[in-house]
Scaffold this motif. Structure first.
Motif, PDB file in Angstrom:
ATOM      1  N   THR A  19      18.970  -7.211  -6.431  1.00 32.45           N
ATOM      2  CA  THR A  19      19.963  -6.842  -5.428  1.00 32.45           C
ATOM      3  C   THR A  19      19.610  -5.457  -4.883  1.00 32.45           C
ATOM      4  N   HIS A  20      20.248  -5.093  -3.789  1.00 29.69           N
ATOM      5  CA  HIS A  20      20.114  -3.750  -3.225  1.00 29.69           C
ATOM      6  C   HIS A  20      21.527  -3.240  -2.941  1.00 29.69           C
ATOM      7  N   LEU A  21      21.939  -2.210  -3.675  1.00 25.14           N
ATOM      8  CA  LEU A  21      23.293  -1.683  -3.542  1.00 25.14           C
ATOM      9  C   LEU A  21      23.263  -0.247  -3.027  1.00 25.14           C
ATOM     10  N   ASP A  22      24.409   0.178  -2.511  1.00 24.49           N
ATOM     11  CA  ASP A  22      24.517   1.509  -1.931  1.00 24.49           C
ATOM     12  C   ASP A  22      24.211   2.575  -2.981  1.00 24.49           C
ATOM     13  N   GLY A  23      23.269   3.454  -2.665  1.00 21.49           N
ATOM     14  CA  GLY A  23      22.870   4.486  -3.604  1.00 21.49           C
ATOM     15  C   GLY A  23      23.990   5.451  -3.937  1.00 21.49           C
ATOM     16  N   GLY A  24      24.815   5.762  -2.954  1.00 16.78           N
ATOM     17  CA  GLY A  24      25.938   6.646  -3.206  1.00 16.78           C
ATOM     18  C   GLY A  24      26.888   6.078  -4.235  1.00 16.78           C
ATOM     19  N   ALA A  25      27.166   4.776  -4.138  1.00 15.81           N
ATOM     20  CA  ALA A  25      28.045   4.136  -5.115  1.00 15.81           C
ATOM     21  C   ALA A  25      27.402   4.117  -6.497  1.00 15.81           C
ATOM     22  N   MET A  26      26.082   3.939  -6.539  1.00 12.18           N
ATOM     23  CA  MET A  26      25.385   3.853  -7.821  1.00 12.18           C
ATOM     24  C   MET A  26      25.260   5.218  -8.505  1.00 12.18           C
ATOM     25  N   PHE A  27      25.393   6.302  -7.743  1.00 10.30           N
ATOM     26  CA  PHE A  27      25.303   7.630  -8.353  1.00 10.30           C
ATOM     27  C   PHE A  27      26.598   8.426  -8.235  1.00 10.30           C
ATOM     28  N   GLY A  28      27.667   7.792  -7.781  1.00  8.66           N
ATOM     29  CA  GLY A  28      28.979   8.418  -7.802  1.00  8.66           C
ATOM     30  C   GLY A  28      29.040   9.715  -7.032  1.00  8.66           C
ATOM     31  N   VAL A  29      29.492  10.786  -7.699  1.00  8.49           N
ATOM     32  CA  VAL A  29      29.721  12.063  -7.017  1.00  8.49           C
ATOM     33  C   VAL A  29      28.457  12.914  -6.913  1.00  8.49           C
ATOM     34  N   VAL A  30      27.336  12.420  -7.412  1.00  3.03           N
ATOM     35  CA  VAL A  30      26.097  13.194  -7.342  1.00  3.03           C
ATOM     36  C   VAL A  30      25.634  13.287  -5.889  1.00  3.03           C
ATOM     37  N   PRO A  31      25.344  14.464  -5.378  1.00  2.00           N
ATOM     38  CA  PRO A  31      24.909  14.604  -3.974  1.00  2.00           C
ATOM     39  C   PRO A  31      23.617  13.826  -3.707  1.00  2.00           C
ATOM     40  N   ARG A  32      23.514  13.258  -2.516  1.00  2.00           N
ATOM     41  CA  ARG A  32      22.356  12.451  -2.148  1.00  2.00           C
ATOM     42  C   ARG A  32      21.026  13.189  -2.297  1.00  2.00           C
ATOM     43  N   PRO A  33      20.930  14.475  -1.893  1.00  7.60           N
ATOM     44  CA  PRO A  33      19.639  15.153  -2.046  1.00  7.60           C
ATOM     45  C   PRO A  33      19.157  15.237  -3.496  1.00  7.60           C
ATOM     46  N   LEU A  34      20.087  15.161  -4.448  1.00  7.62           N
ATOM     47  CA  LEU A  34      19.698  15.221  -5.858  1.00  7.62           C
ATOM     48  C   LEU A  34      19.233  13.864  -6.374  1.00  7.62           C
ATOM     49  N   TRP A  35      20.061  12.807  -6.164  1.00  8.13           N
ATOM     50  CA  TRP A  35      19.683  11.526  -6.767  1.00  8.13           C
ATOM     51  C   TRP A  35      18.486  10.885  -6.087  1.00  8.13           C
ATOM     52  N   THR A  36      18.257  11.197  -4.804  1.00 13.61           N
ATOM     53  CA  THR A  36      17.090  10.613  -4.128  1.00 13.61           C
ATOM     54  C   THR A  36      15.775  11.184  -4.654  1.00 13.61           C
TER      55      THR A  36
END
Length: 285
Positions: A19-36
């Motif tokens: 599957t391909h799910l929204d990265g924001g949902a998969m990392f919660g409150v973690v800012p996008r520049p960090l989890w990417t």
């Protein structure tokens, strides 16, 4: 197929779909520049998530950790929304090993969300039947109760099609269950109220299957939990507990969802010291 030997246990990753799910949902409150920086993302802000069951062979018994997303279990809308580019193909994976779904003795369900439980049943002559007719299906008592009686939030992920055909095969436990010497399922809660992990120890050899409280290598930080988690603070505490426990023992951590690693071993400081990479193939429709 990738394999890993841990003491007397052999693990083999099967094809359970993607599957391909929204990265924001998969990392919660973690800012996008960090989890990417930790996990790749596509132009739709989605991350690739495998749903690959693990065949666990130990002491002459065959266990399966979770069941994949199944085949023909999703509507066109769900296929689009969940980014399903590949459905389960457990039959082919098992045939390569000289096995079939009838050879599975026990299915260990860490929890019963659709992306873990849809493979429990399959279509045959227009009706849903058990995929693993000879197997016991083990999950926590809390999870089984919520599966059959979901609330407004969980009804979207606990599907009747995934439990009705197999209810006679289900066996539950409360806090923990020893399956074989050294092999346990342990209730943690967090991702779902009934979520469990799997721990195996054989002398100094050990693996910990954290399931969805650490679904990918990118979620190693105890504070990085999913927006999907029903009890995120519980996830944080349980992850911290079991990461500390595993680091001290240089345990392997195995993954069901990770598209890049099947397993990683860390040292006492949480630094990677060994890995099993996933062999990536181009998708053919």
């Amino acid at each position: 197929m990738e394999t890993l030997q841990v003491g007397r246990a052999k693990l083999t990753w099967l094809n359970g779909g993607v599957t391909h799910l929204d990265g924001g949902a998969m990392f919660g409150v973690v800012p996008r520049p960090l989890w990417t920086k930790k996990y790749p993302v596509n132009d739709k802000n989605q991350i690739e998530l495998r749903s690959d069951p693990i065949l666990l062979e130990v002491d002459g018994r065959r266990f399966l950790i979770d069941s994949g997303i199944g085949k023909d279990k999703f509507s066109e809308k769900q296929i689009r929304n969940f980014g399903v580019l590949e459905e389960s193909n457990l039959d082919a994976s098992l045939q390569e090993l000289g096995l079939s779904t009838k050879d599975i003795d026990t299915v260990l369900m860490t929890h019963l969300h659709f992306d873990h439980a849809s493979g429990l049943s399959r279509w045959k002559d227009g009706e849903l039947v058990s995929t693993f007719p000879a197997a016991q299906i083990i999950t926590s008592e809390i999870e089984w109760n919520e599966m059959r009686h979901p609330n407004m939030r969980s009804a979207n992920t606990y599907w009747e099609d995934n439990w009705k055909p197999v209810e006679s095969q289900v066996h539950t436990f409360k806090k923990e269950k020893e399956l074989l010497p050294g092999l346990k399922m342990i209730h943690t809660g967090g991702h779902s109220d009934g979520h469990s992990i799997i721990v195996f120890e054989d002398g100094e050899e050990q693996f910990i299957h954290m399931a969805d409280i650490m679904p990918t290598h990118g979620h190693q930080n105890p504070l990085w939990v999913l927006a999907y988690d029903d009890y995120p603070v519980t996830s944080v505490h349980e992850k911290e507990k079991w990461m500390t426990y595993g680091y001290e023992r240089k345990a392997w951590y195995t993954f069901y969802h990770d598209a890049y690693y099947r397993a990683i071993r860390f040292n006492e400081d949480g630094k990677k010291i060994d890995e099993v990479e996933r062999h990536r193939y181009s998708y053919k429709k």
